[in-house]
Enzyme design. Sequence first.
Site, PDB file in Angstrom:
ATOM      1  N   LYS A  68      -5.732 -55.559   5.448  1.00  0.00           N
ATOM      2  CA  LYS A  68      -4.781 -54.634   4.820  1.00  0.00           C
ATOM      3  C   LYS A  68      -3.387 -54.988   5.356  1.00  0.00           C
ATOM      4  O   LYS A  68      -3.248 -55.706   6.331  1.00  0.00           O
ATOM      5  CB  LYS A  68      -5.091 -53.194   5.221  1.00  0.00           C
ATOM      6  CG  LYS A  68      -6.470 -52.676   4.814  1.00  0.00           C
ATOM      7  CD  LYS A  68      -6.626 -51.265   5.395  1.00  0.00           C
ATOM      8  CE  LYS A  68      -7.966 -50.641   5.101  1.00  0.00           C
ATOM      9  NZ  LYS A  68      -8.107 -49.345   5.825  1.00  0.00           N
ATOM     10  N   GLY A  69      -2.356 -54.463   4.728  1.00  0.00           N
ATOM     11  CA  GLY A  69      -0.991 -54.776   5.156  1.00  0.00           C
ATOM     12  C   GLY A  69      -0.598 -54.019   6.413  1.00  0.00           C
ATOM     13  O   GLY A  69      -1.163 -52.978   6.735  1.00  0.00           O
ATOM     14  N   GLU A 105       4.578 -51.924   6.883  1.00  0.00           N
ATOM     15  CA  GLU A 105       5.277 -50.648   6.729  1.00  0.00           C
ATOM     16  C   GLU A 105       4.645 -49.475   7.464  1.00  0.00           C
ATOM     17  O   GLU A 105       5.339 -48.500   7.791  1.00  0.00           O
ATOM     18  CB  GLU A 105       5.447 -50.343   5.239  1.00  0.00           C
ATOM     19  CG  GLU A 105       6.490 -51.274   4.654  1.00  0.00           C
ATOM     20  CD  GLU A 105       6.467 -51.375   3.143  1.00  0.00           C
ATOM     21  OE1 GLU A 105       7.316 -50.774   2.517  1.00  0.00           O
ATOM     22  OE2 GLU A 105       5.591 -52.068   2.604  1.00  0.00           O
ATOM     23  N   LYS A 123      -0.731 -61.598  17.610  1.00  0.00           N
ATOM     24  CA  LYS A 123       0.640 -61.636  18.133  1.00  0.00           C
ATOM     25  C   LYS A 123       1.661 -61.210  17.077  1.00  0.00           C
ATOM     26  O   LYS A 123       2.438 -60.288  17.304  1.00  0.00           O
ATOM     27  CB  LYS A 123       0.960 -63.047  18.633  1.00  0.00           C
ATOM     28  CG  LYS A 123       2.341 -63.160  19.248  1.00  0.00           C
ATOM     29  CD  LYS A 123       2.632 -64.575  19.687  1.00  0.00           C
ATOM     30  CE  LYS A 123       2.218 -64.787  21.125  1.00  0.00           C
ATOM     31  NZ  LYS A 123       2.598 -66.134  21.611  1.00  0.00           N
ATOM     32  N   GLN A 171       4.922 -56.916  14.232  1.00  0.00           N
ATOM     33  CA  GLN A 171       5.207 -56.173  13.012  1.00  0.00           C
ATOM     34  C   GLN A 171       5.100 -54.676  13.243  1.00  0.00           C
ATOM     35  O   GLN A 171       5.958 -53.903  12.840  1.00  0.00           O
ATOM     36  CB  GLN A 171       4.177 -56.548  11.947  1.00  0.00           C
ATOM     37  CG  GLN A 171       4.509 -57.768  11.189  1.00  0.00           C
ATOM     38  CD  GLN A 171       5.451 -57.421  10.068  1.00  0.00           C
ATOM     39  OE1 GLN A 171       6.645 -57.284  10.302  1.00  0.00           O
ATOM     40  NE2 GLN A 171       4.935 -57.253   8.890  1.00  0.00           N
ATOM     41  N   GLY A 185      10.266 -63.118   8.245  1.00  0.00           N
ATOM     42  CA  GLY A 185      10.288 -63.038   9.700  1.00  0.00           C
ATOM     43  C   GLY A 185       9.013 -62.382  10.192  1.00  0.00           C
ATOM     44  O   GLY A 185       8.815 -62.140  11.383  1.00  0.00           O
ATOM     45  N   THR A 186       8.109 -62.123   9.248  1.00  0.00           N
ATOM     46  CA  THR A 186       6.892 -61.375   9.524  1.00  0.00           C
ATOM     47  C   THR A 186       5.760 -62.255  10.036  1.00  0.00           C
ATOM     48  O   THR A 186       4.859 -61.777  10.709  1.00  0.00           O
ATOM     49  CB  THR A 186       6.428 -60.705   8.224  1.00  0.00           C
ATOM     50  OG1 THR A 186       6.508 -61.700   7.195  1.00  0.00           O
ATOM     51  CG2 THR A 186       7.339 -59.559   7.850  1.00  0.00           C
TER      52      THR A 186
END
Length: 751
Positions: free
Chosen positions: A714-715, A718, A646, A651, A480-481
Amino acid sequence: MTPITQPSNGTPVTGQPLIGQPVDRTDGHAKVTGRALYAAENALPRLVHAVLVTSTIASGKIATIDTARAEKMRGVLLVMTHRNAPQLPKKGQAGAGDMPAGRVLNLLQDDAVHYNNQPVALVVADSLEHAQDAARAVRIAYTSSHAALDFAKAKSVLVKPEKVQGSTADSERGDHAGAWRAATARVDALYTTPVEHHNPMEPHATVASWDGEHLTLYDSTQYVSGVRNTVAKTFGILPDNVRVICPFVGGGFGCKGSTWSHVVLAAMAARKTGHPVKLVLERPQMFGIVGHRPRTEQHMQLGAAGAGRMTAVRHDVIASTSFQEDWIEPSAILTRMLYDSDSQHTSHRLARLHHGTPTFMRAPGEASGSFALECAIDELAYAAKMDPIALRLQNYAEKEPEKGLPWSSKSLRRCYETGAARFGWAKRNPEPRSMRNGHLLVGWGMATASYPANRQAANASATILPDGTAVVRSGSQDLGTGTYTVMTQIAANALGLPMEKVRFELGDSSQPKAPVSGGSQTVASVGPAVHAAATAARDKLIATAIADPQSQLHGVPAEDIGCELGWLFRQSVPARREPMAAVIARNGGRAIEARSESKPGDEKKQFSMHSFGAVFTEVEIDPDLGMIRVPRIVAAYGVGKLMNKKTGHSQLMGGIVWGLGMALMEKTEMDLYNGRAVNGNLAEYHVPVNADIGDIDITVVDETDPHINALGAKGIGEIGITGVAAAIGNAVYHATGRRVRDLPITLDKLI
Ligand code: MOS
């Protein structure tokens, strides 16, 4: 569709025009029209329905289990218990032991009960209703033994974990004891965080179907090839004989990162009945068998000398785990790298309870650890009479403090500045209870956010088809990311095709292998593989054109050939061009395919890689009733190159909302007598709803990271949750003068 910037015909493709654009989700239409099939929606022919029966005691044995009545009920095909379940090699534990994807499973191999809500039987019937009905008719008597359910008592026996996220359980730098004695400002405090459960909207669900020796699993998972490997090893069969399909996931957050018992149980029942079997966990069954964030108790000692220089930092963590696994919430990992202190001591210990085993939950370690560390820093700022940002800047880590490595990129200073400016931090009166809005107490608090920038090996394939479209595949997941969307952007960009001519496929273990969608690593891992495969396919096509005497581009040097919107063209003579499809048509109409593997090199040995951010919150608290509202949150992040403004914004916002839930609402009440989650349902396990959320203002600062990967990404999955609970806790203190160190911060703790 949001307009996206495409180069006009004839201009060479330079840079990455699609990357970063706020492109709408490519899977959005399928989702809102219900065409996106989730695991439980796979209606296979001859499908039958399974319902789990779970234990009602926390520790002991099954004394008697009476299935006679259930077996005779209408539509019932099978009541599987430890007495008739297929015996698996080594009781099923042979395949499930490799961390992090492999877990200790409960597969009806014996009569032992290790926690409340553990699977003890599985009822299979021709309809869900018949299976539910019969599940209620299974009669079980238990012999209970002493259950460890009280964390305070369990702490009397502490276990030192062997490893904590690839590092040691403890760390030591400098002379903490000496620095602590010499400090002129000190904080010595205990912070606690409760058990929390993930609660994705889509519960765990598996449809299992055997065709001879071949098993197909439609499973809701963050890791299709992890499920394949774990299930194959658990059954003792070849991974080639297992295929796992998962094109859509309705939220994971870590609980779907491992392969849990219900997946294997569904496959066992399917084999035994000869039917495809569907097993969906009921919401209360999500509170036990599929992990949770463990309880933590974190002792912080911070000492500072002149001008707010942190001389002593100590962070000792005790986290709960089960009797089946030594799972550790690595809460002090963040403390090892975030600030540059003269001395440091951290430790992790475990206290075993008769609960199900904990697991990854959004920013495992950083979410809970940043609550303790970032509240303690705020307390130190008050003790040292300093502004909390000034104190943090005084201890800014110019390089990674543990190993002394340079950062691959770090924009934390800019995050503090940007966040503070957008929030209006300069207008804050630091005195507690000094700001009001009418009758309400107003508090402003802030904290640092951080999460590691992870990356693992990933594979992808790209195929340019004769019709001028392309299919790009990687066995990754989209929780869903936005994986579908971002990978389509990356592939279209490299192929020189418009996005609607590129189909990106994921969620199938028969596709090129990709890592678990966990640790915020999907874009950084799969993105470079997709980019490389698409680039290689494009280069093959260009080589075909160059070699083709009939091509406009025959004999042109490869570096002079551009590629855009489905055309190949000569950059120095843009009029010389032809459609990509024409090149393929003249060459036998064969699709052009390329595969790639992309993996990190030894850059992690040269650089420390993390994302950073700063979170600012405003709270309003009713001084009589203790009710807390959060009218606004302002956050700024440095996350490398953002792939899609977006989906990236969504996120980060989702992470912040989680942080608010963690700060003010989330807590699983585990019964002290029977070990069951008392509020194990969505009515009583509180998570934020729209009405709980005020303004959320997010800025992603421009950041270039040349070391992390070819895309510089980068992520972001989280980091959004980290720091939020602390920023709210610090705002609550500023509003009320009351320091609540025990999450969640509920009104009873304020009145
Ligand atoms: Mo995330 S908790 O790494 O799935």
